[in-house]
Write an enzyme that holds these catalytic residues in place. Structure first.
Site, PDB file in Angstrom:
ATOM      1  N   GLU A   1      17.467-178.183   8.547  1.00 21.61           N
ATOM      2  CA  GLU A   1      17.646-179.406   7.758  1.00 21.61           C
ATOM      3  C   GLU A   1      17.330-179.170   6.278  1.00 21.61           C
ATOM      4  O   GLU A   1      17.960-179.739   5.406  1.00 21.61           O
ATOM      5  CB  GLU A   1      16.788-180.544   8.317  1.00 21.61           C
ATOM      6  CG  GLU A   1      17.304-181.110   9.630  1.00 21.61           C
ATOM      7  CD  GLU A   1      18.717-181.676   9.535  1.00 21.61           C
ATOM      8  OE1 GLU A   1      19.119-182.130   8.461  1.00 21.61           O
ATOM      9  OE2 GLU A   1      19.435-181.632  10.558  1.00 21.61           O
TER      10      GLU A   1
ATOM     11  N   TYR B   1      15.328-188.467   3.956  1.00 19.18           N
ATOM     12  CA  TYR B   1      16.433-187.995   4.776  1.00 19.18           C
ATOM     13  C   TYR B   1      15.961-186.942   5.794  1.00 19.18           C
ATOM     14  O   TYR B   1      16.209-187.055   6.997  1.00 19.18           O
ATOM     15  CB  TYR B   1      17.556-187.413   3.889  1.00 19.18           C
ATOM     16  CG  TYR B   1      18.539-186.626   4.700  1.00 19.18           C
ATOM     17  CD1 TYR B   1      19.525-187.275   5.430  1.00 19.18           C
ATOM     18  CD2 TYR B   1      18.436-185.236   4.819  1.00 19.18           C
ATOM     19  CE1 TYR B   1      20.403-186.561   6.235  1.00 19.18           C
ATOM     20  CE2 TYR B   1      19.297-184.521   5.618  1.00 19.18           C
ATOM     21  CZ  TYR B   1      20.280-185.185   6.321  1.00 19.18           C
ATOM     22  OH  TYR B   1      21.127-184.488   7.125  1.00 19.18           O
TER      23      TYR B   1
ATOM     24  N   ASP C   1      23.189-189.384   5.508  1.00 18.60           N
ATOM     25  CA  ASP C   1      23.628-188.339   4.580  1.00 18.60           C
ATOM     26  C   ASP C   1      25.021-188.704   4.067  1.00 18.60           C
ATOM     27  O   ASP C   1      25.519-189.807   4.325  1.00 18.60           O
ATOM     28  CB  ASP C   1      23.613-186.967   5.277  1.00 18.60           C
ATOM     29  CG  ASP C   1      24.721-186.830   6.317  1.00 18.60           C
ATOM     30  OD1 ASP C   1      25.345-187.866   6.675  1.00 18.60           O
ATOM     31  OD2 ASP C   1      24.964-185.710   6.778  1.00 18.60           O
TER      32      ASP C   1
END
Ligand code: SF4
Length: 336
Positions: free
Chosen positions: A16, A99, A117
């Site tokens: 990520e 996020y 996103d």
């Protein structure tokens, strides 16, 4: 994605972080290489910053690597090597924003945190017919609210990944495959033929362009001088050839001579351009002019860097350099 079926929180976290500013196809080889070097959070915490930056070399946005490394040490020291499972805890780690906190906790720990996103923004703005500027925080907050309402409490990780994948595979920016889309029947943009205008993005400002002059100084043995950038600046912790930005009204060789005087405390004569090339960063672009320099007087000292070092040209590739320097180090390696 190679980590598609990955449930190990550490690997999900690394992936990520890499995906924050990098596309999946570009990140995949880096991910595999990184995990082979640092298979666990303990290996990453034990590594030196130079080793971590070297593994990240070419991926850009190096603060991600520095923060990941720092956070790995925190996880080992303060959490016994286990990544915190809640949004409120994990977001305290360096380099993890809203996020990434939502993505990691939902995928690795099944927590109902909606991930928003670029792909999700496109899908939801089209689905709900949101025509406002998606660059604005207000619009993004609105989309986040919709995502929070939609998330599947039982399988939040699957929900998040499915929505992101719908955006990357089906609801693509220029030619969405609406006829193959599972939500076409209730999608407002598809129903009103507005997929070309939604999502709306206001135009970005033109990127400024800078000219950078750097000096290549060789000693009698043919070694060249490189400098380690300070920790807290862009590209911090990476090596570079000393130099800097051209000032108005300055010839580029004057830039090189001035910068080397300021940064190293030495007088040099920049006598020939070795090469020049362009490079584009996210908010600006540069032309880098690398000049061969002759040392006139003084002994170089690290006035503007963490450290300076004379190195063999053949050893240059052992050091992590910004991507823009790659062509330069490769050409230098061949120089006699
Ligand atoms: Fe995107 Fe078309 Fe699906 Fe709507 S129907 S979400 S525009 S692919």
């Amino acid at each position: 994605m190679p980590w598609r079926d990955e449930l190990e929180p550490y690997k999900i976290w690394v992936s990520e972080i890499m995906l924050q500013q990098t596309r999946v196809d570009q990140a995949t080889p880096y991910f595999n290489h990184f995990i082979s070097l640092f298979p666990s959070v303990y290996d990453l915490a034990k590594a030196s910053q130079q080793e971590v930056l070297k593994a990240w070399e070419g991926l850009g946005y190096y603060s991600r690597a520095r923060n990941l490394h720092y956070a790995a040490k925190t996880v080992v020291k303060e959490y016994g090597g286990r990544l915190p499972e809640t949004y409120d805890e994990i977001i305290k780690l360096k380099g993890i924003g809203p996020y990434t906190a939502a993505a990691v906790t939902s995928i690795a720990f099944n927590k109902p945190n909606a991930v928003v996103d670029g792909n999700v923004i496109r899908v939801l703005s089209r689905y709900y017919g949101i025509e406002d500027d998606v660059r604005s925080t207000k619009t993004r907050n609105k989309i986040q609210e919709f995502a929070n309402r939609l998330i599947d409490e039982e399988r939040p990780g699957d929900f998040n990944q499915a929505l992101m994948e719908l955006g990357s595979v089906v609801c693509s920016p220029t030619s969405p495959k609406c006829t193959q889309c599972p939500v076409q029947a209730s999608c407002i943009a598809a129903g009103t033929a507005k997929t070309e205008v939604i999502p709306y993005k206001s135009p970005t400002k033109k990127k400024p362009h800078k000219h950078i002059g750097v000096g290549i100084i060789e000693d009698e043995d043919g070694k060249v001088l490189i400098a380690l950038r300070p920790e807290d600046v862009m590209l911090g912790g990476l090596w570079e050839f000393p130099g800097g930005k051209q000032k108005e009204g300055e010839e580029i060789q004057q830039t090189v001579e001035r910068e080397l005087k300021e940064e190293l405390g030495i007088e040099v004569k920049a006598y020939r351009e070795f090469m020049s090339f362009k490079h584009v960063y996210s908010h600006f672009s540069i032309t880098m002019h690398a000049w061969l320099c002759k040392l006139i007087s003084g002994t170089p000292s690290a006035n503007a860097s963490q450290e300076i070092r004379w190195v063999e040209k053949s050893e240059l590739e052992q050091y992590p350099f910004p991507k823009a320097n790659k062509t330069l180090t490769q050409k230098l390696k061949k120089k006699r």
